[in-house]
Design an enzyme around this catalytic site. Structure first.
Site, mmCIF file in Angstrom:
data_model
loop_
_atom_site.group_PDB
_atom_site.id
_atom_site.type_symbol
_atom_site.label_atom_id
_atom_site.label_comp_id
_atom_site.label_asym_id
_atom_site.label_seq_id
_atom_site.Cartn_x
_atom_site.Cartn_y
_atom_site.Cartn_z
ATOM 1 C CB SER A 78 -0.976 0.015 1.187
ATOM 2 O OG SER A 78 -2.148 -0.702 0.852
ATOM 3 C CE LYS A 133 -4.619 2.214 -0.448
ATOM 4 N NZ LYS A 133 -4.055 0.859 -0.274
ATOM 5 C CB SER A 163 -4.540 1.813 3.870
ATOM 6 O OG SER A 163 -3.767 1.241 2.837
#
Length: 453
Positions: A111, A114, A291
């Site tokens: 993640s 991102k 997230s």
């Protein structure tokens, strides 16, 4: 950047941190913890309203830490890690690399992808851009609910009064009902248009369990409350679900309605109502803090639309990489989705640290939400307590970073103030997806940077 400008930037960052923590209790969190957040929801919720500790004093003449002292600390903490940890620490003000351990080795970012998505969206779209969902006049006595790709569109009345203010399906139904009533229409069919998105519903490198486990909804330009069910799962057809909910809200607003079929809205059809998402700045802060996979995938499609690419995984990835090239940040980055769920993504620690540095600099203030949205160690989002307590407490309140966790992968990238108040960017990456990993190792590294030198 002058010393005075750096001090102002650091003070601004500190104030933004305090403001973020104070405002967090008023924010409606539309999603439970995501794939890279192993903490129970009760812990995450409690941490959002804890007060922040005082930050270290910001010395106007703060010097970078000793590179040799920093290397000694971090090498000792990383030396026994299996698999091997890749790591980098960069001085934000000068761009100087202070610590390098395989910093240019591409790894699965999970993640922390991102961060790439957020910077690309803020750069391409601008912080103030909003996503529109609208209803237009259809044919044969129908109306068409047109999806614009807003994953935060909500049917929940509990969202009223929240910050940021999410686009409300109820508001849209009231606008539409008023327009229909004024035209003398008392009964309609609600068709729906999802033609903005194209391509497959899942990305290369996604595991089969992501959709059934509720990690992300099937990709659709029209979805309400991220397609979530009451038991935490996801609906199979988000667009059809949205149309059914909208029809019920029209009924409640005084117009008899039934859900219809998938269609493409006529060009130049008269608009009956429209609602808009929060600005991209707020969407980025939300997706970075909790997230949020769905918001990340929506934003790469918005970048694709802006850059005249198909609103698909491939089109979004191409548009994001084009934005990285425009910012001179493409080296060391390969993405196949926006959320980081794809195991095909590869990013180097140095690339992540450069992204964090750019977001922290005053050269690109439009990128700042990618930084202010990062979880604050020990307090918010995926870094809330019990992380950064005990042996890692030195990082509490001073580390601001994006986490990443997939099976066999743990990553952490962001910024930290060292013991003198110097702002440093870092990225730590562990695992190849094949064996167990220990996220606490990365927390210890970040805490060591905060305590240095």
């Amino acid at each position: 950047m002058s010393r005075r400008d750096r001090t102002v930037a650091l003070i601004t960052l500190s104030l933004l941190q305090v403001f973020t923590l104070a405002a967090a209790s008023a924010v409606v969190n539309l999603t439970p913890p995501q794939a890279d957040d192993p903490r129970p929801p009760s812990v995450a919720g409690r941490a959002l309203v804890q007060p922040a500790p005082a930050l270290p004093a910001l010395g106007a003449l703060a010097r970078p830490p000793s590179a040799s002292a920093l290397a000694a600390r971090l090498t000792d903490l990383a030396k026994d890690a299996k698999p091997r940890i890749s790591a980098v620490v960069v001085d934000v003000d000068t761009g100087r690399v202070l610590f390098d351990r395989d910093a240019q080795r591409p790894s699965i970012p999970a993640s922390t992808t991102k961060l790439v998505t957020s910077v690309a969206a803020l750069s391409a779209l601008g912080p103030g851009h909003r996503i529109t969902t609208k209803v237009v006049q259809g044919g044969d006595g129908g109306v068409v609910l047109v999806g614009g790709g807003d994953p935060t569109l909500t049917a929940r009345t509990s969202a009223y009064g929240a910050y940021p203010r999410y686009a409300s399906l109820d508001d849209l139904a009231r606008q539409t009902a008023a327009a229909l009533t004024k035209a003398g229409v008392r009964q309609v069919r609600v068709d729906y248009d999802t033609s903005l998105y194209v391509g497959p519903g899942t990305a290369t490198g996604w595991k089969r369990n992501y959709l059934p486990d509720g990690e992300v909804a099937p990709m659709s330009a029209l979805t309400v409350d991220e397609g979530r069910t009451e038991d935490g799962g996801r609906v199979e057809d988000p667009a059809s679900d949205a149309a059914e909910k909208f029809a019920r809200l029209l009924d409640r607003a005084g117009v008899n309605a039934e859900a219809g079929r998938r269609t493409v809205a006529p060009k130049d059809a008269p608009a009956l109502g429209a609602v808009q998402s929060p600005p991209v700045s707020a969407l980025v802060e939300h997706l970075m803090t909790v997230s949020d996979n769905d918001v990340a995938e929506a934003l790469i499609r918005q970048v694709a639309i802006k850059r005249r690419q198909p609103a698909s995984f491939d089109g979004g990835a191409r548009a994001v990489m084009a934005e990285m090239r425009r910012l001179n940040l493409e080296q060391g980055i390969e993405v196949h989705d926006g959320s980081g769920l794809s195991t095909r993504n590869r990013i180097t620690p140095l690339a992540l640290a450069r992204l964090a540095s750019l977001a922290a600099s005053d050269a690109h203030p439009e990128l700042r939400p990618a930084l202010t949205g990062m979880p604050v160690a020990g307090f918010t989002g995926t870094l809330a307590a019990p992380r950064y307590t005990g042996e890692t407490a030195a990082g509490a309140g001073t580390v601001r970073a994006k986490t990443g966790t997939l099976s066999g992968v743990s990553t952490l990238a962001g910024v930290v103030q060292d013991a003198r108040g110097r702002l440093l960017a870092f990225a730590f990456m562990l695992g190849d997806g094949e064996g167990p990993v220990e996220p606490r190792r990365l927390d210890r590294l970040a805490a060591a940077v905060a305590a240095c030198c």
